[in-house]
Design a protein around this motif. Structure first.
Motif, PDB file in Angstrom:
ATOM      1  N   ALA A 199     -13.421  -1.066 -29.341  1.00  0.00           N
ATOM      2  CA  ALA A 199     -12.321   0.283 -29.945  1.00  0.00           C
ATOM      3  C   ALA A 199     -10.574   0.370 -29.036  1.00  0.00           C
ATOM      4  O   ALA A 199      -9.940   1.409 -29.890  1.00  0.00           O
ATOM      5  N   VAL A 241     -16.624  -0.567 -24.734  1.00  0.00           N
ATOM      6  CA  VAL A 241     -15.733   0.082 -25.759  1.00  0.00           C
ATOM      7  C   VAL A 241     -14.060  -0.690 -25.675  1.00  0.00           C
ATOM      8  O   VAL A 241     -13.784  -0.525 -26.239  1.00  0.00           O
ATOM      9  N   SER A 288     -18.169  -0.630 -31.599  1.00  0.00           N
ATOM     10  CA  SER A 288     -18.005  -0.191 -30.092  1.00  0.00           C
ATOM     11  C   SER A 288     -17.937   1.181 -29.471  1.00  0.00           C
ATOM     12  O   SER A 288     -18.573   1.281 -28.305  1.00  0.00           O
ATOM     13  N   ALA A 289     -17.438   1.859 -29.606  1.00  0.00           N
ATOM     14  CA  ALA A 289     -18.009   3.372 -29.761  1.00  0.00           C
ATOM     15  C   ALA A 289     -19.773   3.575 -28.898  1.00  0.00           C
ATOM     16  O   ALA A 289     -19.937   4.147 -28.402  1.00  0.00           O
ATOM     17  N   THR A 337     -14.256  -0.226 -34.191  1.00  0.00           N
ATOM     18  CA  THR A 337     -14.015   0.935 -33.137  1.00  0.00           C
ATOM     19  C   THR A 337     -15.539   1.723 -33.450  1.00  0.00           C
ATOM     20  O   THR A 337     -15.990   2.074 -32.477  1.00  0.00           O
ATOM     21  N   LEU A 357     -13.555   8.686 -28.198  1.00  0.00           N
ATOM     22  CA  LEU A 357     -12.794   7.008 -28.759  1.00  0.00           C
ATOM     23  C   LEU A 357     -13.761   7.323 -30.597  1.00  0.00           C
ATOM     24  O   LEU A 357     -13.381   6.870 -31.387  1.00  0.00           O
ATOM     25  N   LEU A 358     -14.782   8.394 -30.322  1.00  0.00           N
ATOM     26  CA  LEU A 358     -15.257   8.280 -31.535  1.00  0.00           C
ATOM     27  C   LEU A 358     -14.542   9.136 -32.421  1.00  0.00           C
ATOM     28  O   LEU A 358     -14.777   8.976 -33.862  1.00  0.00           O
ATOM     29  N   ASP A 383     -13.177  -8.093 -30.372  1.00  0.00           N
ATOM     30  CA  ASP A 383     -13.167  -7.784 -31.957  1.00  0.00           C
ATOM     31  C   ASP A 383     -12.261  -9.264 -32.659  1.00  0.00           C
ATOM     32  O   ASP A 383     -11.849  -9.069 -33.832  1.00  0.00           O
ATOM     33  N   SER A 409     -11.493   7.607 -34.495  1.00  0.00           N
ATOM     34  CA  SER A 409     -12.307   6.701 -35.192  1.00  0.00           C
ATOM     35  C   SER A 409     -11.821   7.251 -36.623  1.00  0.00           C
ATOM     36  O   SER A 409     -11.610   5.698 -37.357  1.00  0.00           O
TER      37      SER A 409
END
Length: 568
Positions: free
Chosen positions: A150, A147, A396-397, A393, A221-222, A26, A225
């Protein structure tokens, strides 16, 4: 029975540690604000990103610490290193204290070192508690590291979406809290006896269930986002993500209840023999037996086994014919005879296969990591700074999905076998495509997210598959040292690639916006156009090296697979 349940609690605790300690991913969320506070150039900001990756060079120190201290103590040392490093940076970015640039560099270095220590703790936990299914345990837990960005983006939006400095505070506090939560199961580690065949089969099925739950977590999570959220909605979505991370705790209860049910009710329903088990326990045991050889043979034994069957002999001859027709000198020179042969460091650096592997990683996964470090500035220069959190995110996903996909060869091997170095080549394909798309139409509102997803997917697969490939090609007993040698490419690539990107960025600020702090910001597609061309070209070099590595190692993988099928 209780010991068997506790080992699954340890696995879940390990996934929590991995999920909340990938704090380097991040960096792009707060890098622009850090650049403004320090009043530095893009080149100097790149040095800070490189410092975090340089921490990996000191990962060996965690192994040294484990020789003299308990695992739980090393885990908390990791947590306090991160708490100290990120906490002081948060105080800096909030203008509560001031530091010289060099001290901030050292804090970034310490933060990177803490991540390596956490990774070592997780690796040891998986090795100790899942000796028969170690590759599956490591693959699953390492996936959750992808992940982290995210989860931190969700947490920041749920607390204060307008503060980028909040990421640093979360980076400092959350890993420490996670270590406290993970402590009880780690302290109560069971003493595990060798598993019988039916237990290995049952564990394989549970790993399959956990991977399905992991995929659902990534999909969740996807999807969120891309949702425009309010403050209250963000809190609700973050709670949903935490629930998905906690839910696998049901697995130990299911294991305990299932054994009690079989013992008490004596049912005739046997899940152990279910056709849904995609990982054959015999194959896993044979794989472990074969690759843990320490150079006891020179390849002759494998040839003798293969020649005991006429049809297999014909297949070996076919492979050799194929090899002779393809770049004979380069492909055949000093080829690996068998998988799992131990390579000491001195022998490793003299092998052409290692350097092909090194360059493939350097020009593949490492470029993806550098891209994620620069994602904040890339989005800002293209006028998408408001979407930075969503892009982080997204990366990350898809990095998470890539890590999960790295376990696919182990699940489908019974029906479709392909050398793991071949899967590495396939995983590298999306990276040059993504960078050339960005260079062609980087300002497009759809191209940037699509390319980010491709880079995340590719680099995630490489990061997770690298440990298995290193173990198979250069020996499982030497994997700790050899893999640390391999990942020296990360700080090197982070410095070189980031430096080129920063120089090109600073060279295109003639018509840029000058901020109050005299920090210049480059705007427009020209800021990263040449960088995308360079990164794309280098990733093609990595792809070519991976193809050569596959061609040079294919025969060793084929011999291993034929030997496995004959012996089963």
């Amino acid at each position: 029975m209780e010991g068997e349940s506790r080992k699954w609690m340890i696995l879940v605790a390990t996934t929590w540690i991995q999920a909340f300690t990938g704090t380097n991913f991040d960096f792009s969320a707060y890098s622009s604000e850090l650049k403004t506070v320090l009043g530095v150039s893009q080149v100097q900001l790149n040095y800070l990103a490189t410092a975090s990756d340089l921490g990996k060079l000191f990962g060996w120190s965690s192994g040294l610490a484990l020789m003299y201290m308990p695992l739980s103590v090393v885990m908390f040392m990791s947590a306090f290193m991160g708490f100290f490093a990120y906490g002081l940076q948060w105080l800096l970015i909030r203008s509560i204290i001031t530091f010289p640039y060099f001290l901030v560099f050292l804090l970034c270095l310490l933060a990177g070192c803490s991540i390596c220590w956490f990774n070592t703790v997780c690796f040891i936990l998986c090795t100790q508690n899942f000796p028969s299914n170690r590759p599956l345990a490591i693959s699953l837990t390492v996936s959750f590291n992808g992940v982290s960005a995210a989860l931190y983006a969700l947490a920041a939006d749920a607390i204060n979406p307008s503060s980028n400095a909040l990421y640093l505070l979360l980076n400092a506090v959350i890993p420490l809290l996670t270590s406290i939560v993970a402590l009880p199961p780690i302290l109560c580690q069971p003493s595990l006896d060798p598993l019988p065949l039916d237990a290995v089969r049952r564990d394989s099925l549970i790993f399959l269930i956990l991977n399905i739950l992991a995929v659902l977590t990534g999909v969740y999570l996807l999807l969120i986002s891309s949702i425009s959220t309010t403050f209250t909605t963000s809190q609700f979505l973050f709670a949903g993500a935490i629930f998905l991370l906690v839910f696998p705790l049901c697995i130990p209860g299911v294991v305990y209840a299932k054994k009690w049910f079989h013992r008490t009710v004596n049912t005739s329903f046997h899940l152990d023999g279910s056709a849904f088990i995609l990982v054959d326990a015999d194959d896993l045991e044979l794989h472990k037996e074969l690759i843990t050889q320490t150079g006891s043979g020179n390849g002759t034994g494998v040839s003798n086994v293969l020649k005991s069957d006429g049809s297999n002999h014909e297949l070996v001859g076919y492979n050799l014919t194929q090899q002779e027709s393809c770049c004979e000198k380069l492909i055949e020179k000093d080829q690996l005879v068998m998988l799992g042969e131990e390579h000491q460091a001195r022998m490793l650096v003299r092998r052409l296969d290692f350097w092909l592997y090194y360059i493939a990683y350097l020009c593949g996964g490492t470029i993806g990591l550098v891209y994620s470090n620069n994602l904040g500035q890339i989005a800002q220069s293209l006028g998408h700074s408001s979407n930075t959190s969503a892009l982080i995110t997204l990366y990350s996903a898809f990095s998470y999905f890539g890590r999960l996909l790295s376990a696919a060869p182990d699940y489908i091997r019974a029906k479709f076998y392909f050398a793991r170095t071949g899967w590495l080549t396939i995983a590298l394909l999306p990276t040059p495509v993504a960078f050339f798309l960005l260079a062609a139409s980087g300002s497009s509102r759809s191209i940037l997210p699509a390319s980010t997803a491709l880079v995340g997917l590719s680099s995630g697969f490489i990061f997770a598959a690298a440990v298995s490939i290193t173990s198979e090609l250069f020996g499982p007993n030497s994997v700790g040292v050899n893999h640390n040698i391999l990942i020296t490419n990360i700080p090197i690539g982070s410095f070189v690639y980031g430096m080129f990107a920063a120089i090109i960025y600073d060279a295109n600020v003639s018509s840029s916006i000058k901020m109050v702090t005299d920090t210049v910001v480059c705007m427009g597609t020209r800021c990263y156009f040449l960088t995308f061309i360079l990164w794309g070209s280098l990733s093609v070099v990595g792809l070519v090296c991976s193809v050569l590595l596959f061609l040079r190692t294919r025969h060793a993988y084929d011999h291993f697979e034929l030997n496995r099928r004959i012996s089963s």
